[in-house]
Motif scaffolding. Structure first.
Motif, PDB file in Angstrom:
ATOM      1  N   UNK A 108       2.744  -3.134 -12.063  1.00 55.74           N
ATOM      2  CA  UNK A 108       3.449  -3.058 -10.786  1.00 55.74           C
ATOM      3  C   UNK A 108       2.802  -3.936  -9.724  1.00 55.74           C
ATOM      4  N   UNK A 109       1.495  -4.076  -9.778  1.00 56.73           N
ATOM      5  CA  UNK A 109       0.821  -4.986  -8.847  1.00 56.73           C
ATOM      6  C   UNK A 109       1.328  -6.415  -9.058  1.00 56.73           C
ATOM      7  N   UNK A 110       1.480  -6.813 -10.312  1.00 63.02           N
ATOM      8  CA  UNK A 110       1.985  -8.156 -10.611  1.00 63.02           C
ATOM      9  C   UNK A 110       3.459  -8.316 -10.214  1.00 63.02           C
ATOM     10  N   UNK A 111       4.262  -7.304 -10.493  1.00 63.94           N
ATOM     11  CA  UNK A 111       5.696  -7.366 -10.169  1.00 63.94           C
ATOM     12  C   UNK A 111       5.897  -7.457  -8.660  1.00 63.94           C
ATOM     13  N   UNK A 112       5.257  -6.561  -7.917  1.00 59.70           N
ATOM     14  CA  UNK A 112       5.424  -6.548  -6.462  1.00 59.70           C
ATOM     15  C   UNK A 112       4.801  -7.799  -5.846  1.00 59.70           C
ATOM     16  N   UNK A 113       3.636  -8.195  -6.349  1.00 60.00           N
ATOM     17  CA  UNK A 113       3.014  -9.420  -5.850  1.00 60.00           C
ATOM     18  C   UNK A 113       3.918 -10.624  -6.055  1.00 60.00           C
ATOM     19  N   UNK A 114       4.504 -10.730  -7.228  1.00 55.26           N
ATOM     20  CA  UNK A 114       5.393 -11.862  -7.515  1.00 55.26           C
ATOM     21  C   UNK A 114       6.673 -11.796  -6.680  1.00 55.26           C
ATOM     22  N   UNK A 115       7.245 -10.617  -6.534  1.00 52.06           N
ATOM     23  CA  UNK A 115       8.474 -10.472  -5.758  1.00 52.06           C
ATOM     24  C   UNK A 115       8.237 -10.788  -4.286  1.00 52.06           C
ATOM     25  N   UNK A 116       7.240 -10.146  -3.693  1.00 54.87           N
ATOM     26  CA  UNK A 116       6.958 -10.377  -2.282  1.00 54.87           C
ATOM     27  C   UNK A 116       6.456 -11.801  -2.055  1.00 54.87           C
ATOM     28  N   UNK A 125      12.534   8.661  -5.616  1.00 49.36           N
ATOM     29  CA  UNK A 125      13.484   7.562  -5.626  1.00 49.36           C
ATOM     30  C   UNK A 125      13.014   6.317  -4.888  1.00 49.36           C
ATOM     31  N   UNK A 126      11.978   6.432  -4.050  1.00 50.40           N
ATOM     32  CA  UNK A 126      11.552   5.288  -3.276  1.00 50.40           C
ATOM     33  C   UNK A 126      10.299   4.672  -3.878  1.00 50.40           C
ATOM     34  N   UNK A 127       9.904   5.152  -5.014  1.00 52.35           N
ATOM     35  CA  UNK A 127       8.732   4.596  -5.677  1.00 52.35           C
ATOM     36  C   UNK A 127       9.034   3.186  -6.163  1.00 52.35           C
ATOM     37  N   UNK A 128       7.970   2.374  -6.203  1.00 51.46           N
ATOM     38  CA  UNK A 128       8.132   1.067  -6.823  1.00 51.46           C
ATOM     39  C   UNK A 128       8.574   1.254  -8.275  1.00 51.46           C
ATOM     40  N   UNK A 129       7.891   2.132  -8.985  1.00 51.27           N
ATOM     41  CA  UNK A 129       8.134   2.301 -10.413  1.00 51.27           C
ATOM     42  C   UNK A 129       9.518   2.871 -10.710  1.00 51.27           C
ATOM     43  N   UNK A 130      10.006   3.760  -9.839  1.00 49.76           N
ATOM     44  CA  UNK A 130      11.309   4.376 -10.088  1.00 49.76           C
ATOM     45  C   UNK A 130      12.369   3.859  -9.125  1.00 49.76           C
ATOM     46  N   UNK A 131      11.972   3.000  -8.211  1.00 48.20           N
ATOM     47  CA  UNK A 131      12.890   2.489  -7.206  1.00 48.20           C
ATOM     48  C   UNK A 131      13.909   1.531  -7.800  1.00 48.20           C
ATOM     49  N   UNK A 132      15.024   1.433  -7.125  1.00 44.80           N
ATOM     50  CA  UNK A 132      16.063   0.524  -7.595  1.00 44.80           C
ATOM     51  C   UNK A 132      15.681  -0.913  -7.282  1.00 44.80           C
ATOM     52  N   UNK A 192       0.843  -1.198   0.000  1.00 46.68           N
ATOM     53  CA  UNK A 192       0.000   0.000   0.000  1.00 46.68           C
ATOM     54  C   UNK A 192       0.875   1.243   0.000  1.00 46.68           C
ATOM     55  N   UNK A 193       1.910   1.243   0.851  1.00 45.55           N
ATOM     56  CA  UNK A 193       2.822   2.391   0.931  1.00 45.55           C
ATOM     57  C   UNK A 193       3.510   2.646  -0.405  1.00 45.55           C
ATOM     58  N   UNK A 194       4.094   1.609  -0.974  1.00 40.90           N
ATOM     59  CA  UNK A 194       4.775   1.762  -2.261  1.00 40.90           C
ATOM     60  C   UNK A 194       3.817   2.025  -3.393  1.00 40.90           C
ATOM     61  N   UNK A 195       2.636   1.433  -3.325  1.00 42.55           N
ATOM     62  CA  UNK A 195       1.630   1.654  -4.365  1.00 42.55           C
ATOM     63  C   UNK A 195       1.184   3.099  -4.446  1.00 42.55           C
ATOM     64  N   UNK A 196       1.292   3.828  -3.329  1.00 49.77           N
ATOM     65  CA  UNK A 196       0.915   5.241  -3.318  1.00 49.77           C
ATOM     66  C   UNK A 196       1.768   6.060  -4.274  1.00 49.77           C
ATOM     67  N   UNK A 197       2.933   5.549  -4.634  1.00 48.75           N
ATOM     68  CA  UNK A 197       3.821   6.270  -5.542  1.00 48.75           C
ATOM     69  C   UNK A 197       3.657   5.838  -6.995  1.00 48.75           C
ATOM     70  N   UNK A 198       2.826   4.841  -7.236  1.00 46.02           N
ATOM     71  CA  UNK A 198       2.643   4.331  -8.598  1.00 46.02           C
ATOM     72  C   UNK A 198       1.577   5.156  -9.304  1.00 46.02           C
TER      73      UNK A 198
END
Length: 186
Positions: free
Chosen positions: A35-43, A95-102, A22-28
């Motif tokens: 990004x939902x699929x990427x973060x869901x798969x990663x986590x 810089x801490x966004x999921x989309x732009x984060x490292x 939810x926190x990271x999604x706020x930056x998407x």
């Protein structure tokens, strides 16, 4: 161990990943579904893999990680949350966004939210329980919670802007504190 118990464990383990999503999604802002699929798969992948590692490590790994897991999770979440707050307040970019984060930031978040799953895997080993179904269940539940969290956070971020990013950073720090306090005092 029954499926209902395993499902409750999976939901409990996935709760931190949901809050972080939810926190990271706020930056998407764009490509929310991607990004939902990427973060869901990663986590979900880390949440599924950590119990397997814990199960394989057994008792010796529990004594090593169990003594420090709360500190590791707290430090990682506090650093990332603090950076998220600083970037939102200063407006230094995103810089801490999921989309732009490292990739490193995303991996640190995945590790920080899945450390407890490592100890759960050790518990399964001590109970002489098979790890395959619990690991798959934990991974799938975390995938679903994380993907939903990104979508929810993205919707909130569109409405409230940078305020949600600050709130998200505070949530990450609070989760880290909760993990630390829980392990130190309870």
């Amino acid at each position: 161990m029954g499926f209902a118990t395993t499902l409750l464990i999976a939901v409990g383990l996935g709760a931190d990943a949901f809050a972080v999503s939810i926190s990271g999604g706020a930056t998407v802002r764009e490509d929310r579904g991607r990004w939902a699929l990427i973060i869901g798969a990663l986590f979900g992948g880390f949440q599924a893999g950590m119990p397997v590692l814990g199960w394989l490590g057994g008792i010796s790994l529990a004594s090593l990680i169990g003594a420090y897991d709360h500190w590791i999770a707290f430090i990682l979440l506090a650093l990332i949350g603090g950076k998220m707050i600083r970037e939102a307040v200063r407006g230094d970019g995103e810089n801490v966004q999921f989309a732009a984060g490292s990739v490193i930031t995303l991996l640190l978040l995945a590790v920080a939210t899945s450390i407890d799953a490592l100890v759960v895997g050790v518990t399964f080993a001590l109970l002489d329980t098979s790890i395959l179904m619990p690991a798959v269940t934990i991974g799938l539940v975390t995938f679903a919670l994380s993907a939903a969290g990104v979508l929810i956070g993205s919707s909130l971020g569109r409405v409230f802007g940078r305020k949600v990013e600050v709130f998200g950073g505070v949530i990450l720090i609070a989760i880290g504190l909760e993990i630390l306090i829980d392990h130190l005092f309870f």
